[in-house]
Design an enzyme around this catalytic site. Structure first.
Site, PDB file in Angstrom:
ATOM      1  N   HIS A 114       0.481 -11.977  -5.367  1.00 56.87           N
ATOM      2  CA  HIS A 114       1.270 -11.382  -4.762  1.00 56.87           C
ATOM      3  C   HIS A 114       1.614 -12.193  -3.494  1.00 56.87           C
ATOM      4  CE1 HIS A 114       2.561  -8.561  -1.530  1.00 56.87           C
ATOM      5  NE2 HIS A 114       3.052  -7.894  -2.556  1.00 56.87           N
TER       6      HIS A 114
ATOM      7  N   ASN B 294       1.476  -0.444  -4.887  1.00 58.11           N
ATOM      8  CA  ASN B 294       0.555  -1.272  -4.317  1.00 58.11           C
ATOM      9  C   ASN B 294       0.446  -0.626  -2.718  1.00 58.11           C
ATOM     10  OD1 ASN B 294      -0.779  -3.284  -3.179  1.00 58.11           O
ATOM     11  ND2 ASN B 294       0.842  -4.829  -3.057  1.00 58.11           N
TER      12      ASN B 294
ATOM     13  N   GLY C 176       9.082  -5.279   2.042  1.00 62.18           N
ATOM     14  CA  GLY C 176       8.492  -4.611   3.382  1.00 62.18           C
ATOM     15  C   GLY C 176       9.656  -4.919   4.471  1.00 62.18           C
TER      16      GLY C 176
ATOM     17  N   GLU D 109       1.878 -11.978  -0.626  1.00 56.52           N
ATOM     18  CA  GLU D 109       1.275 -12.008   0.675  1.00 56.52           C
ATOM     19  C   GLU D 109      -0.068 -12.806   0.315  1.00 56.52           C
ATOM     20  OE1 GLU D 109       1.200  -7.646   1.100  1.00 56.52           O
ATOM     21  OE2 GLU D 109       3.440  -7.788   1.554  1.00 56.52           O
TER      22      GLU D 109
ATOM     23  N   LYS E  68      -1.721  -1.546  -0.578  1.00 53.60           N
ATOM     24  CA  LYS E  68      -2.150  -2.764   0.233  1.00 53.60           C
ATOM     25  C   LYS E  68      -3.242  -2.204   1.242  1.00 53.60           C
ATOM     26  CE  LYS E  68       2.740  -4.542  -0.096  1.00 53.60           C
ATOM     27  NZ  LYS E  68       3.809  -5.018   0.712  1.00 53.60           N
TER      28      LYS E  68
ATOM     29  N   SER F 273      11.154  -3.211  -1.348  1.00 50.59           N
ATOM     30  CA  SER F 273      11.890  -2.163  -0.513  1.00 50.59           C
ATOM     31  C   SER F 273      12.458  -1.283  -1.584  1.00 50.59           C
ATOM     32  CB  SER F 273      12.807  -2.650   0.265  1.00 50.59           C
ATOM     33  OG  SER F 273      12.375  -3.424   1.322  1.00 50.59           O
TER      34      SER F 273
ATOM     35  N   GLU G 213       9.047 -10.220  -7.013  1.00 47.02           N
ATOM     36  CA  GLU G 213       9.497  -9.612  -5.900  1.00 47.02           C
ATOM     37  C   GLU G 213       9.950 -10.677  -4.969  1.00 47.02           C
ATOM     38  OE1 GLU G 213       6.541  -6.132  -5.343  1.00 47.02           O
ATOM     39  OE2 GLU G 213       5.572  -8.069  -4.932  1.00 47.02           O
TER      40      GLU G 213
HETATM   41  P1  PGA Z   1       7.601  -2.952  -0.487  1.00 46.93           P
HETATM   42  O1  PGA Z   1       6.358  -3.861  -0.957  1.00 46.93           O
HETATM   43  O2  PGA Z   1       7.855  -1.891  -1.480  1.00 46.93           O
HETATM   44  O3  PGA Z   1       7.057  -2.441   0.583  1.00 46.93           O
HETATM   45  O4  PGA Z   1       8.814  -3.897  -0.036  1.00 46.93           O
HETATM   46  C1  PGA Z   1       6.327  -4.328  -2.420  1.00 46.93           C
HETATM   47  C2  PGA Z   1       5.324  -5.186  -2.507  1.00 46.93           C
HETATM   48  O5  PGA Z   1       4.751  -5.750  -1.863  1.00 46.93           O
HETATM   49  O6  PGA Z   1       4.695  -4.963  -3.693  1.00 46.93           O
END
Ligand code: PGA
Length: 252
Positions: A96, A9, A174, A98, A11, A214, A168
């Site tokens: 997601h 992803n 992140g 976010e 983003k 992560s 997740e």
């Molecule tokens: P990350 O993001 O690997 O940076 O933690 C994962 C995601 O949001 O899909």
């Protein structure tokens, strides 16, 4: 046996030129790996068409990071399922954290999107996860159950086969904090049992459940070795081709 899935992803990262560089590096690296995993990359909208033209002769799948649930109309700034398909997407990430947190998407809105995407024959990566305070108040399973039951409401067996769940934990995205393989496995097992109750044992056994939060080369092996963890949805590390390729290599 479920094949492993490694999804990236991107983003809101990578302009068009940077996307070309990144996808070219991934593509070149993959030719040396002989991976049996299913690979999906999800660049920003503005790079989809170009990236699609660069991966046409490969097994890499193209996904978008979001879409609207209506077919067309006065929805300034939004993108429809047909638009995504017209630039080569066969996947879309929905729900997601976010989108849920920053753009205030509810389970009901996500349900409309999931329904529309599946009706349009787009495969869905359906994201769920609890926040830190939810985990600390011991409501993780309740929150995940609500996200699944409401997010998949009125979606039939034949449609849900094209859906992949991504667990997740919000506190792990992140942040550099990962759920331990045991914590993740516990949740993945719970999700699979819930899918079996809502649909069928067979469908639950076939469903891919990815872990995200992560994921990096140094934690991928222990996570991916768990029986109910079928792959990874990767944010930060997918922007670095060497890290993304290393996780793919670990997945086998
Ligand atoms: P990350 O993001 O690997 O940076 O933690 C994962 C995601 O949001 O899909």
């Amino acid at each position: 046996m479920r094949t492993k899935v490694i999804a990236g992803n991107w983003k809101m990262n990578k302009d068009l030129n940077e996307s070309v560089t990144l996808v070219s590096e991934i593509k070149n690296g993959l030719t040396k790996l002989n991976s049996s995993s299913e690979i999906i990359i999800c660049p920003p909208y503005t790079s989809l068409e170009t990236v699609n033209s660069l991966i046409k002769d490969t097994a890499i799948n193209l996904g978008a990071q979001n879409m609207h649930f209506e077919d067309s109309g006065a929805f300034t700034g939004e993108i429809s399922a047909d638009m995504l398909k017209s630039v080569g997407c066969n996947y879309v990430i929905l729900g997601h954290s976010e989108r849920r947190k920053i753009f205030l998407e509810t389970n009901e809105v996500i349900n409309k999107k999931v329904k529309k995407a599946l009706d349009k024959n787009l495969k869905v990566i359906f994201c769920i996860g609890e926040t830190l305070s939810e985990r600390e108040s011991n409501v993780t399973f309740k929150v995940l159950e609500e996200q699944i039951v409401n997010g998949l409401s009125n979606i039939d067996n034949d449609k849900v086969q094209n859906l992949t769940v991504a667990y997740e934990p919000v506190w792990a995205i992140g942040t550099g904090k990962t759920a331990s393989p045991e914590q993740a496995q516990e949740v993945h097992e719970f999700i699979r049992k819930l899918i079996a109750q809502l649909y069928s044992d067979n469908l639950a056994q076939d469903m891919k459940i990815l872990y995200g939060g992560s994921v990096k080369p140094n934690n991928a092996a222990s996570l991916l070795s768990k029986p109910d963890i079928d792959g990874a949805l990767i944010g930060g590390a997918c922007l670095k081709p060497d890290l993304f390729l290393e996780v793919i290599k670990i997945a086998g």
